[in-house]
Design a protein around this motif. Structure first.
Motif, PDB file in Angstrom:
ATOM      1  N   ASN A   1       0.828  -1.200   0.000  1.00  0.00           N
ATOM      2  CA  ASN A   1       0.000   0.000   0.000  1.00  0.00           C
ATOM      3  C   ASN A   1       0.861   1.248   0.000  1.00  0.00           C
ATOM      4  OD1 ASN A   1      -2.491  -1.401   0.111  1.00  0.00           O
ATOM      5  ND2 ASN A   1      -2.266  -1.667   2.322  1.00  0.00           N
ATOM      6  N   ALA A   2       0.457   2.240  -0.789  1.00  0.00           N
ATOM      7  CA  ALA A   2       1.117   3.536  -0.749  1.00  0.00           C
ATOM      8  C   ALA A   2       0.650   4.293   0.483  1.00  0.00           C
ATOM      9  CB  ALA A   2       0.792   4.332  -2.010  1.00  0.00           C
ATOM     10  N   GLU A   3       1.501   5.180   0.977  1.00  0.00           N
ATOM     11  CA  GLU A   3       1.144   6.035   2.106  1.00  0.00           C
ATOM     12  C   GLU A   3       0.645   7.363   1.553  1.00  0.00           C
ATOM     13  OE1 GLU A   3       4.094   5.929   5.427  1.00  0.00           O
ATOM     14  OE2 GLU A   3       5.197   4.670   4.014  1.00  0.00           O
ATOM     15  N   LEU A   4      -0.581   7.724   1.884  1.00  0.00           N
ATOM     16  CA  LEU A   4      -1.160   8.979   1.421  1.00  0.00           C
ATOM     17  C   LEU A   4      -0.953  10.033   2.502  1.00  0.00           C
ATOM     18  CD1 LEU A   4      -2.778  10.639  -0.625  1.00  0.00           C
ATOM     19  CD2 LEU A   4      -4.873   9.816   0.480  1.00  0.00           C
ATOM     20  N   VAL A   5      -0.122  11.013   2.212  1.00  0.00           N
ATOM     21  CA  VAL A   5       0.149  12.108   3.133  1.00  0.00           C
ATOM     22  C   VAL A   5      -0.664  13.321   2.684  1.00  0.00           C
ATOM     23  CG1 VAL A   5       1.893  13.635   4.121  1.00  0.00           C
ATOM     24  CG2 VAL A   5       2.463  11.256   3.576  1.00  0.00           C
ATOM     25  N   VAL A   6      -1.553  13.772   3.535  1.00  0.00           N
ATOM     26  CA  VAL A   6      -2.394  14.929   3.225  1.00  0.00           C
ATOM     27  C   VAL A   6      -1.992  16.077   4.156  1.00  0.00           C
ATOM     28  CG1 VAL A   6      -4.735  15.848   3.154  1.00  0.00           C
ATOM     29  CG2 VAL A   6      -4.312  13.490   2.447  1.00  0.00           C
ATOM     30  N   LEU A   7      -1.540  17.169   3.552  1.00  0.00           N
ATOM     31  CA  LEU A   7      -1.269  18.383   4.307  1.00  0.00           C
ATOM     32  C   LEU A   7      -2.526  19.237   4.308  1.00  0.00           C
ATOM     33  CD1 LEU A   7       2.218  19.360   2.814  1.00  0.00           C
ATOM     34  CD2 LEU A   7       1.725  17.824   4.724  1.00  0.00           C
ATOM     35  N   GLU A   8      -2.786  19.922   5.388  1.00  0.00           N
ATOM     36  CA  GLU A   8      -3.927  20.823   5.428  1.00  0.00           C
ATOM     37  C   GLU A   8      -3.583  22.032   6.276  1.00  0.00           C
ATOM     38  OE1 GLU A   8      -7.189  18.618   6.978  1.00  0.00           O
ATOM     39  OE2 GLU A   8      -6.395  18.508   9.007  1.00  0.00           O
ATOM     40  N   ALA A   9      -4.344  23.083   6.106  1.00  0.00           N
ATOM     41  CA  ALA A   9      -4.157  24.305   6.878  1.00  0.00           C
ATOM     42  C   ALA A   9      -5.466  25.064   6.896  1.00  0.00           C
ATOM     43  CB  ALA A   9      -3.041  25.169   6.287  1.00  0.00           C
ATOM     44  N   GLU A  10      -5.621  25.915   7.888  1.00  0.00           N
ATOM     45  CA  GLU A  10      -6.833  26.718   7.994  1.00  0.00           C
ATOM     46  C   GLU A  10      -6.928  27.663   6.792  1.00  0.00           C
ATOM     47  OE1 GLU A  10      -6.347  28.666  11.699  1.00  0.00           O
ATOM     48  OE2 GLU A  10      -6.413  26.808  12.871  1.00  0.00           O
ATOM     49  N   ALA A  11      -8.167  27.906   6.346  1.00  0.00           N
ATOM     50  CA  ALA A  11      -8.372  28.742   5.170  1.00  0.00           C
ATOM     51  C   ALA A  11      -7.749  30.123   5.332  1.00  0.00           C
ATOM     52  CB  ALA A  11      -9.873  28.861   4.870  1.00  0.00           C
ATOM     53  N   GLY A  12      -7.870  30.699   6.525  1.00  0.00           N
ATOM     54  CA  GLY A  12      -7.294  32.018   6.767  1.00  0.00           C
ATOM     55  C   GLY A  12      -5.783  32.017   6.654  1.00  0.00           C
ATOM     56  N   VAL A  13      -5.152  30.940   7.100  1.00  0.00           N
ATOM     57  CA  VAL A  13      -3.700  30.831   7.003  1.00  0.00           C
ATOM     58  C   VAL A  13      -3.285  30.726   5.541  1.00  0.00           C
ATOM     59  CG1 VAL A  13      -1.715  29.358   7.533  1.00  0.00           C
ATOM     60  CG2 VAL A  13      -3.456  29.797   9.276  1.00  0.00           C
ATOM     61  N   LEU A  14      -4.003  29.908   4.766  1.00  0.00           N
ATOM     62  CA  LEU A  14      -3.691  29.778   3.342  1.00  0.00           C
ATOM     63  C   LEU A  14      -3.846  31.123   2.630  1.00  0.00           C
ATOM     64  CD1 LEU A  14      -5.489  26.393   2.570  1.00  0.00           C
ATOM     65  CD2 LEU A  14      -3.038  26.766   2.847  1.00  0.00           C
ATOM     66  N   ALA A  15      -4.894  31.864   2.971  1.00  0.00           N
ATOM     67  CA  ALA A  15      -5.108  33.176   2.361  1.00  0.00           C
ATOM     68  C   ALA A  15      -3.969  34.129   2.692  1.00  0.00           C
ATOM     69  CB  ALA A  15      -6.444  33.755   2.805  1.00  0.00           C
ATOM     70  N   ASN A  16      -3.523  34.114   3.935  1.00  0.00           N
ATOM     71  CA  ASN A  16      -2.405  34.986   4.325  1.00  0.00           C
ATOM     72  C   ASN A  16      -1.143  34.635   3.568  1.00  0.00           C
ATOM     73  OD1 ASN A  16      -3.946  36.426   6.164  1.00  0.00           O
ATOM     74  ND2 ASN A  16      -3.381  35.136   7.902  1.00  0.00           N
ATOM     75  N   ARG A  17      -0.909  33.347   3.365  1.00  0.00           N
ATOM     76  CA  ARG A  17       0.287  32.936   2.629  1.00  0.00           C
ATOM     77  C   ARG A  17       0.218  33.396   1.174  1.00  0.00           C
ATOM     78  NH1 ARG A  17       0.672  26.775   5.211  1.00  0.00           N
ATOM     79  NH2 ARG A  17       1.376  27.453   7.282  1.00  0.00           N
ATOM     80  N   TYR A  18      -0.962  33.322   0.595  1.00  0.00           N
ATOM     81  CA  TYR A  18      -1.099  33.798  -0.783  1.00  0.00           C
ATOM     82  C   TYR A  18      -0.956  35.311  -0.855  1.00  0.00           C
ATOM     83  CZ  TYR A  18      -2.018  29.824  -3.750  1.00  0.00           C
ATOM     84  OH  TYR A  18      -1.852  28.692  -4.509  1.00  0.00           O
ATOM     85  N   ASN A  19      -1.508  35.997   0.099  1.00  0.00           N
ATOM     86  CA  ASN A  19      -1.400  37.464   0.090  1.00  0.00           C
ATOM     87  C   ASN A  19       0.045  37.916   0.244  1.00  0.00           C
ATOM     88  OD1 ASN A  19      -4.156  37.862  -0.238  1.00  0.00           O
ATOM     89  ND2 ASN A  19      -4.556  37.838   1.967  1.00  0.00           N
ATOM     90  N   GLU A  20       0.837  37.136   0.991  1.00  0.00           N
ATOM     91  CA  GLU A  20       2.247  37.483   1.164  1.00  0.00           C
ATOM     92  C   GLU A  20       3.037  37.321  -0.128  1.00  0.00           C
ATOM     93  OE1 GLU A  20       3.572  35.007   4.298  1.00  0.00           O
ATOM     94  OE2 GLU A  20       2.560  36.142   5.891  1.00  0.00           O
ATOM     95  N   THR A  21       2.690  36.299  -0.909  1.00  0.00           N
ATOM     96  CA  THR A  21       3.432  36.042  -2.145  1.00  0.00           C
ATOM     97  C   THR A  21       2.819  36.712  -3.362  1.00  0.00           C
ATOM     98  OG1 THR A  21       2.148  34.017  -2.570  1.00  0.00           O
ATOM     99  CG2 THR A  21       4.166  33.790  -1.265  1.00  0.00           C
ATOM    100  N   ARG A  22       1.544  37.146  -3.241  1.00  0.00           N
ATOM    101  CA  ARG A  22       0.812  37.771  -4.347  1.00  0.00           C
ATOM    102  C   ARG A  22       0.690  36.855  -5.563  1.00  0.00           C
ATOM    103  NH1 ARG A  22       2.801  44.150  -4.354  1.00  0.00           N
ATOM    104  NH2 ARG A  22       2.241  44.564  -2.168  1.00  0.00           N
ATOM    105  N   ARG A  23       0.646  35.570  -5.297  1.00  0.00           N
ATOM    106  CA  ARG A  23       0.461  34.598  -6.378  1.00  0.00           C
ATOM    107  C   ARG A  23      -1.027  34.433  -6.673  1.00  0.00           C
ATOM    108  NH1 ARG A  23       2.556  29.390  -4.085  1.00  0.00           N
ATOM    109  NH2 ARG A  23       1.895  28.571  -6.109  1.00  0.00           N
ATOM    110  N   ARG A  24      -1.325  34.004  -7.898  1.00  0.00           N
ATOM    111  CA  ARG A  24      -2.693  33.660  -8.266  1.00  0.00           C
ATOM    112  C   ARG A  24      -2.983  32.239  -7.832  1.00  0.00           C
ATOM    113  NH1 ARG A  24      -3.483  36.005 -14.459  1.00  0.00           N
ATOM    114  NH2 ARG A  24      -3.140  38.209 -13.968  1.00  0.00           N
ATOM    115  N   HIS A  25      -4.199  32.029  -7.390  1.00  0.00           N
ATOM    116  CA  HIS A  25      -4.566  30.682  -6.973  1.00  0.00           C
ATOM    117  C   HIS A  25      -4.949  29.865  -8.205  1.00  0.00           C
ATOM    118  CE1 HIS A  25      -6.538  27.351  -4.947  1.00  0.00           C
ATOM    119  NE2 HIS A  25      -5.977  27.770  -3.825  1.00  0.00           N
ATOM    120  N   PRO A  26      -4.447  28.623  -8.328  1.00  0.00           N
ATOM    121  CA  PRO A  26      -4.727  27.832  -9.540  1.00  0.00           C
ATOM    122  C   PRO A  26      -6.203  27.524  -9.761  1.00  0.00           C
ATOM    123  CG  PRO A  26      -3.692  26.485  -7.838  1.00  0.00           C
ATOM    124  CD  PRO A  26      -3.564  27.904  -7.394  1.00  0.00           C
TER     125      PRO A  26
END
Length: 297
Positions: free
Chosen positions: A85-110
């Motif tokens: 069996n493969a090991e499925l590693v799922v990373l997650e983060a709070e929506a607000g944290v993800l938004a802050n990270r995007y705002n810091e980099t000014r990247r477009r969300h895919p």
């Protein structure tokens, strides 16, 4: 994991901004062969000859043919092709944290190239939510720096002797919400609270004076022993099920005294019993009252 264990296959996924690239780089530094954004349809061909070394595949919403259903099918196909069996590693983060990270980099969300990051994050979190229950390892990166995430990946996937299951123990405050990736949560708020002792209030549960004060509660030893007995019963079952990581969380009102003391006590007991244990104190880290790096025990 024992040094002569079979080669491991890790599928690593999570929302954009949760740290997938950092985790994949950490695995590469540990000797994994890593491939990012391999089209899912090509994965069976890649794996048809078996695994000659540890391998990690980075997969996200940008991966061709990606969907939760397609990834689930791939996991089943991998088991048939490789006999493991493969090991499925799922990373997650709070929506607000993800938004802050995007705002810091000014990247477009895919998922919303012409919209706001928040819109793309909402779409992606809903899509990936279906994979949460299938995860072998679930890591909440909301409060982790890139350095912390690398340390967590190294701790979970390092080859070493022992019980072949990485156990993390953490404390938290209920005021800030439950840890997203906890497998089991224990509420310590019924225990005697050092907050009401002026000389103990500034201290943390890592201080022996605080721990001794909590231990005077006649319910403390009974609670601690019952939790320890439950975990030493449950951890072997989790390992036998194929889990690579098991997270235990203790919560109290402020995340500073009771939950910290219980987490410290249980972590020491599990380490003495031979389990590979790391410990984090979420609220102490936010207040810079404890080291950011997990303490290896």
């Amino acid at each position: 994991m024992h040094p002569d264990a079979p080669n491991r296959l890790v599928l690593l996924t999570g929302p954009s901004g949760a740290g997938r690239s950092t985790a994949l780089n950490a695995l590469e530094d540990m000797g994994f062969e890593t491939i990012d954004n391999l089209p899912l349809a090509l994965a069976p061909t890649l794996l048809d000859g078996g695994l000659s070394r540890d391998m990690a595949l980075g997969i996200d919403v940008r991966t061709r043919d990606f969907s939760p259903a397609a990834l689930t099918t791939l996991l089943a196909n991998i088991a048939q092709l490789t006999g493991q069996n493969a090991e499925l590693v799922v990373l997650e983060a709070e929506a607000g944290v993800l938004a802050n990270r995007y705002n810091e980099t000014r990247r477009r969300h895919p998922m919303a190239p012409d919209g706001t990051p928040e819109a793309g994050i909402a779409i992606e979190l809903e899509m990936l939510g279906a994979l949460r229950d299938q995860a072998t390892v679930l890591i909440d990166t909301s409060a982790l720096s890139p350095h912390d995430l690398r340390a967590e990946i190294q701790r979970i996937f390092a080859r070493s002797g022992g019980h072949d299951l990485a156990v993390s123990v953490q404390s938290f405050s209920y005021k800030r919400g439950l840890p997203l990736a906890a497998d089991v949560v224990f509420d310590c708020r019924f225990l005697k609270n050092p907050h009401w002792q002026p000389d103990l209030r500034p201290l943390t549960g890592q201080d022996s004076r605080v721990a001794d004060h909590i231990a005077t509660d006649p319910r403390f030893a009974v609670f601690r022993d019952k939790v320890f007995d439950l975990l030493t019963f449950q951890l072997p079952a989790a390992r036998d099920e194929g889990k690579a990581h098991f997270s235990v969380a203790f919560g109290c009102s402020g995340g500073k005294h009771r939950s910290v003391a219980l987490a410290e006590s249980i972590a020491r007991g599990l380490a003495t019993a031979g389990w590979g244990v790391s410990i984090r104190h979420r609220e102490l880290e936010r207040r810079a009252l404890a080291p950011l790096d997990p303490v290896q025990r």
